[in-house]
Design a protein around this motif. Structure first.
Motif, PDB file in Angstrom:
ATOM      1  N   ARG A  69       0.832  -1.207   0.000  1.00 23.15           N
ATOM      2  CA  ARG A  69       0.000   0.000   0.000  1.00 23.15           C
ATOM      3  C   ARG A  69       0.867   1.259   0.000  1.00 23.15           C
ATOM      4  O   ARG A  69       0.560   2.232  -0.684  1.00 23.15           O
ATOM      5  N   LEU A  70       1.946   1.236   0.760  1.00 28.14           N
ATOM      6  CA  LEU A  70       2.826   2.405   0.859  1.00 28.14           C
ATOM      7  C   LEU A  70       3.648   2.605  -0.408  1.00 28.14           C
ATOM      8  O   LEU A  70       4.011   3.733  -0.738  1.00 28.14           O
ATOM      9  N   GLY A  71       3.968   1.502  -1.096  1.00 29.13           N
ATOM     10  CA  GLY A  71       4.697   1.604  -2.361  1.00 29.13           C
ATOM     11  C   GLY A  71       6.166   1.885  -2.181  1.00 29.13           C
ATOM     12  O   GLY A  71       6.785   1.484  -1.199  1.00 29.13           O
ATOM     13  N   ARG A  72       6.695   2.629  -3.159  1.00 35.54           N
ATOM     14  CA  ARG A  72       8.131   2.941  -3.134  1.00 35.54           C
ATOM     15  C   ARG A  72       8.526   3.596  -1.828  1.00 35.54           C
ATOM     16  O   ARG A  72       7.815   4.425  -1.301  1.00 35.54           O
ATOM     17  N   GLY A  73       9.676   3.227  -1.361  1.00 37.70           N
ATOM     18  CA  GLY A  73      10.179   3.817  -0.123  1.00 37.70           C
ATOM     19  C   GLY A  73       9.866   2.984   1.105  1.00 37.70           C
ATOM     20  O   GLY A  73      10.443   3.202   2.160  1.00 37.70           O
ATOM     21  N   ALA A  74       8.949   2.041   0.979  1.00 39.48           N
ATOM     22  CA  ALA A  74       8.632   1.170   2.107  1.00 39.48           C
ATOM     23  C   ALA A  74       9.549  -0.042   2.069  1.00 39.48           C
ATOM     24  O   ALA A  74       9.755  -0.641   1.017  1.00 39.48           O
TER      25      ALA A  74
END
Length: 183
Positions: A69-74
């Motif tokens: 859900r958070l996508g890139r960077g998670a």
């Protein structure tokens, strides 16, 4: 120590990460709670980065879904041996665990661990003040779950040890003798 209404308590969970956790839990139809030190420290007016989340279900599945859900960077780390996972995102670290029930055989200090309820998970915690939890699900967002009177213990500055083997009898006796805890 401060006392807060449910509406005031909700304000301490206004960072976007808590909303993302709540939405993920609701989408997966899982009960989800911030538990332990983070909750305790809100009432003691201490800053805390120690965010522990108990999921009634799979904490690992919850963390993986949140990471997507958070996508890139998670960044999601899974610790299968312990049944836990960690999500790091924009300087915030959140630990996830499935609610657990622990029991002990008479001749062993090693717990028998199985899936459990929120109450089971709270029962295994060391002190009443560390068993307090705040629900993140939309229907009950910001609700404090304090079945052992952790708030009352903080008011009276009398921390009650949970009677579990995890403290160990030597540590429990030492704390009791010093007057640090009541049993």
């Amino acid at each position: 120590m401060i006392e807060l209404t449910q509406e005031e308590l909700k304000q301490h969970f206004s960072e976007p990460i808590f909303g993302q956790i709540a939405e993920t839990a609701d989408a997966l139809e899982l009960e989800c709670y911030v538990v332990g030190g983070y909750v305790r420290d809100i009432f003691l007016q201490r800053p805390s980065k120690d965010i522990d989340v108990v999921v009634v279900g799979s904490g690992i599945a919850m963390a993986e879904a949140l990471g997507k859900r958070l996508g890139r960077g998670a960044h999601v780390s899974v610790f299968k041996n312990f049944g836990t996972a960690q999500v790091k995102y924009k300087g915030t670290e959140v630990e996830f665990v499935g609610a657990r029930k622990e029991s002990y055989q008479r001749d062993s200090r090693k717990p028998i661990v199985e899936d459990g309820t929120l109450e089971d998970d709270q029962n295994r915690r060391d002190f009443t003040i560390n068993a307090m939890a705040v629900c993140l699900n939309k229907a009950r967002f910001g609700e404090l779950v304090d079945p052992f009177g952790g708030m009352e213990d903080m008011k009276s500055v009398s921390f009650t040890a949970m009677l579990t083997m995890q403290l160990g009898s030597t540590m429990a006796i030492l704390l009791w003798r010093t007057g640090s805890v009541t049993m």
